[in-house]
Motif scaffolding. Structure first.
Motif, PDB file in Angstrom:
ATOM      1  N   TRP A 299       0.918  -1.053   0.152  1.00 24.35           N
ATOM      2  CA  TRP A 299      -0.084   0.010   0.124  1.00 24.35           C
ATOM      3  C   TRP A 299       1.198   1.153  -0.018  1.00 24.35           C
ATOM      4  O   TRP A 299       1.668   1.511   0.804  1.00 24.35           O
ATOM      5  CB  TRP A 299      -0.979   0.020   1.197  1.00 24.35           C
ATOM      6  N   TYR A 300       0.742   1.792  -0.983  1.00 24.96           N
ATOM      7  CA  TYR A 300       1.725   3.173  -1.321  1.00 24.96           C
ATOM      8  C   TYR A 300       0.957   4.382  -1.448  1.00 24.96           C
ATOM      9  O   TYR A 300      -0.185   4.256  -1.894  1.00 24.96           O
ATOM     10  CB  TYR A 300       2.422   3.144  -2.449  1.00 24.96           C
ATOM     11  N   LYS A 301       1.276   5.720  -1.176  1.00 26.00           N
ATOM     12  CA  LYS A 301       0.651   6.853  -1.437  1.00 26.00           C
ATOM     13  C   LYS A 301       0.858   7.034  -3.056  1.00 26.00           C
ATOM     14  O   LYS A 301       1.865   6.945  -3.606  1.00 26.00           O
ATOM     15  CB  LYS A 301       1.208   8.116  -0.770  1.00 26.00           C
ATOM     16  N   ASP A 302      -0.163   7.428  -3.783  1.00 29.03           N
ATOM     17  CA  ASP A 302       0.090   7.710  -5.067  1.00 29.03           C
ATOM     18  C   ASP A 302       0.207   9.211  -5.517  1.00 29.03           C
ATOM     19  O   ASP A 302      -0.816   9.849  -5.317  1.00 29.03           O
ATOM     20  CB  ASP A 302      -1.164   6.902  -6.052  1.00 29.03           C
ATOM     21  N   PRO A 303       1.372   9.648  -5.794  1.00 35.00           N
ATOM     22  CA  PRO A 303       1.560  10.951  -5.793  1.00 35.00           C
ATOM     23  C   PRO A 303       0.831  11.677  -7.186  1.00 35.00           C
ATOM     24  O   PRO A 303       0.541  12.828  -7.398  1.00 35.00           O
ATOM     25  CB  PRO A 303       2.995  11.190  -5.864  1.00 35.00           C
TER      26      PRO A 303
ATOM     27  N   ASP B 179      -2.257  10.859  -8.506  1.00 32.73           N
ATOM     28  CA  ASP B 179      -3.611  10.843  -8.570  1.00 32.73           C
ATOM     29  C   ASP B 179      -4.202  11.062  -7.019  1.00 32.73           C
ATOM     30  O   ASP B 179      -4.842  10.353  -6.514  1.00 32.73           O
ATOM     31  CB  ASP B 179      -4.306   9.417  -8.715  1.00 32.73           C
ATOM     32  N   LYS B 180      -3.615  12.061  -6.584  1.00 33.65           N
ATOM     33  CA  LYS B 180      -4.024  12.799  -5.077  1.00 33.65           C
ATOM     34  C   LYS B 180      -4.776  13.873  -4.974  1.00 33.65           C
ATOM     35  O   LYS B 180      -4.922  14.771  -6.210  1.00 33.65           O
ATOM     36  CB  LYS B 180      -2.659  12.799  -4.194  1.00 33.65           C
ATOM     37  N   LYS B 181      -5.635  14.038  -4.142  1.00 37.22           N
ATOM     38  CA  LYS B 181      -6.460  15.009  -3.864  1.00 37.22           C
ATOM     39  C   LYS B 181      -5.735  15.984  -2.532  1.00 37.22           C
ATOM     40  O   LYS B 181      -5.563  17.106  -2.413  1.00 37.22           O
ATOM     41  CB  LYS B 181      -7.983  14.784  -3.508  1.00 37.22           C
ATOM     42  N   ILE B 182      -5.414  15.209  -1.537  1.00 38.67           N
ATOM     43  CA  ILE B 182      -4.666  15.625  -0.172  1.00 38.67           C
ATOM     44  C   ILE B 182      -3.349  15.132  -0.465  1.00 38.67           C
ATOM     45  O   ILE B 182      -2.346  15.945  -0.440  1.00 38.67           O
ATOM     46  CB  ILE B 182      -5.447  15.160   1.088  1.00 38.67           C
ATOM     47  N   SER B 183      -3.236  13.851  -0.146  1.00 35.26           N
ATOM     48  CA  SER B 183      -1.869  13.118   0.019  1.00 35.26           C
ATOM     49  C   SER B 183      -1.685  11.942  -0.611  1.00 35.26           C
ATOM     50  O   SER B 183      -0.662  11.535  -0.740  1.00 35.26           O
ATOM     51  CB  SER B 183      -1.217  12.786   1.477  1.00 35.26           C
ATOM     52  N   GLY B 184      -2.834  11.272  -1.143  1.00 33.11           N
ATOM     53  CA  GLY B 184      -2.610  10.184  -2.140  1.00 33.11           C
ATOM     54  C   GLY B 184      -2.855   8.961  -1.201  1.00 33.11           C
ATOM     55  O   GLY B 184      -2.651   7.502  -1.882  1.00 33.11           O
ATOM     56  N   VAL B 185      -3.444   9.018  -0.068  1.00 25.09           N
ATOM     57  CA  VAL B 185      -3.799   7.885   0.843  1.00 25.09           C
ATOM     58  C   VAL B 185      -4.847   6.981   0.159  1.00 25.09           C
ATOM     59  O   VAL B 185      -4.844   5.806  -0.090  1.00 25.09           O
ATOM     60  CB  VAL B 185      -4.056   8.232   2.109  1.00 25.09           C
ATOM     61  N   CYS B 186      -5.894   7.704  -0.155  1.00 27.90           N
ATOM     62  CA  CYS B 186      -7.241   7.060  -0.734  1.00 27.90           C
ATOM     63  C   CYS B 186      -6.973   6.187  -2.114  1.00 27.90           C
ATOM     64  O   CYS B 186      -7.399   5.222  -2.562  1.00 27.90           O
ATOM     65  CB  CYS B 186      -8.283   7.988  -0.637  1.00 27.90           C
TER      66      CYS B 186
ATOM     67  N   GLY C  21      -3.666   5.404  -3.420  1.00 30.64           N
ATOM     68  CA  GLY C  21      -3.218   4.128  -3.092  1.00 30.64           C
ATOM     69  C   GLY C  21      -3.837   2.976  -2.588  1.00 30.64           C
ATOM     70  O   GLY C  21      -3.713   1.799  -3.036  1.00 30.64           O
ATOM     71  N   LEU C  22      -4.876   3.380  -1.663  1.00 31.33           N
ATOM     72  CA  LEU C  22      -5.743   2.182  -1.305  1.00 31.33           C
ATOM     73  C   LEU C  22      -6.638   1.641  -2.268  1.00 31.33           C
ATOM     74  O   LEU C  22      -6.822   0.681  -2.360  1.00 31.33           O
ATOM     75  CB  LEU C  22      -6.398   2.798   0.193  1.00 31.33           C
ATOM     76  N   ALA C  23      -7.254   2.430  -2.931  1.00 35.90           N
ATOM     77  CA  ALA C  23      -8.259   2.074  -4.086  1.00 35.90           C
ATOM     78  C   ALA C  23      -7.214   1.165  -5.087  1.00 35.90           C
ATOM     79  O   ALA C  23      -7.737   0.195  -5.372  1.00 35.90           O
ATOM     80  CB  ALA C  23      -8.694   3.122  -4.738  1.00 35.90           C
TER      81      ALA C  23
ATOM     82  N   CYS D 175       3.321   7.475   7.407  1.00 35.16           N
ATOM     83  CA  CYS D 175       4.027   6.177   7.411  1.00 35.16           C
ATOM     84  C   CYS D 175       4.184   5.475   5.988  1.00 35.16           C
ATOM     85  O   CYS D 175       5.150   4.625   5.800  1.00 35.16           O
ATOM     86  CB  CYS D 175       3.354   5.325   8.211  1.00 35.16           C
ATOM     87  N   LEU D 176       3.214   6.025   5.112  1.00 40.18           N
ATOM     88  CA  LEU D 176       3.047   5.213   3.814  1.00 40.18           C
ATOM     89  C   LEU D 176       4.329   5.764   2.890  1.00 40.18           C
ATOM     90  O   LEU D 176       4.582   7.015   2.830  1.00 40.18           O
ATOM     91  CB  LEU D 176       2.084   5.289   3.128  1.00 40.18           C
ATOM     92  N   GLU D 177       4.967   5.069   2.377  1.00 34.20           N
ATOM     93  CA  GLU D 177       5.856   5.645   1.128  1.00 34.20           C
ATOM     94  C   GLU D 177       5.123   6.145  -0.292  1.00 34.20           C
ATOM     95  O   GLU D 177       3.924   5.468  -0.279  1.00 34.20           O
ATOM     96  CB  GLU D 177       7.014   4.428   0.777  1.00 34.20           C
ATOM     97  N   GLU D 178       5.698   6.790  -0.775  1.00 34.77           N
ATOM     98  CA  GLU D 178       5.076   7.320  -1.932  1.00 34.77           C
ATOM     99  C   GLU D 178       5.456   6.115  -3.156  1.00 34.77           C
ATOM    100  O   GLU D 178       6.582   5.649  -3.178  1.00 34.77           O
ATOM    101  CB  GLU D 178       5.778   8.471  -2.664  1.00 34.77           C
ATOM    102  N   LYS D 179       4.475   6.024  -3.994  1.00 30.95           N
ATOM    103  CA  LYS D 179       4.820   5.015  -5.098  1.00 30.95           C
ATOM    104  C   LYS D 179       5.881   5.575  -6.159  1.00 30.95           C
ATOM    105  O   LYS D 179       5.821   6.639  -6.476  1.00 30.95           O
ATOM    106  CB  LYS D 179       3.503   4.771  -5.886  1.00 30.95           C
ATOM    107  N   ALA D 180       6.751   4.688  -6.407  1.00 38.36           N
ATOM    108  CA  ALA D 180       7.667   4.753  -7.601  1.00 38.36           C
ATOM    109  C   ALA D 180       7.080   5.252  -9.076  1.00 38.36           C
ATOM    110  O   ALA D 180       6.222   4.443  -9.269  1.00 38.36           O
ATOM    111  CB  ALA D 180       8.793   3.830  -7.603  1.00 38.36           C
TER     112      ALA D 180
END
Length: 68
Positions: A10-14, A16-23, A25-27, A62-67
């Motif tokens: 599970w990574y943050k997606d930089p 496709d983000k609105k705030i930080s990409g958490v949602c 990345g979860l999607a 805690c989540l890393e950004e997706k490469a």
């Protein structure tokens, strides 16, 4: 050969983000549409604001950004 990828994380997606990409990345992790993940997060936030805000903040930190 097994095509199942058990190391999917599970990574943050930089991109496709609105705030930080958490949602976003979860999607991607759960193979769901991003809009539905965001909608569920907002609805849960309206019911449990402190818990959802705390969980989102922890995931953001805690989540890393997706490469890319």
């Amino acid at each position: 050969m097994n095509s199942f990828n058990s190391k999917r994380g599970w990574y943050k997606d930089p991109l496709d983000k609105k705030i930080s990409g958490v949602c976003s990345g979860l999607a991607q992790r759960l193979d769901l549409p991003v809009w539905s993940t965001r909608l569920v997060t907002i609805l849960l936030f309206l019911s449990f604001p402190f818990a959802i805000a705390l969980g989102y903040f922890i995931a953001h930190c805690c989540l890393e950004e997706k490469a890319i």
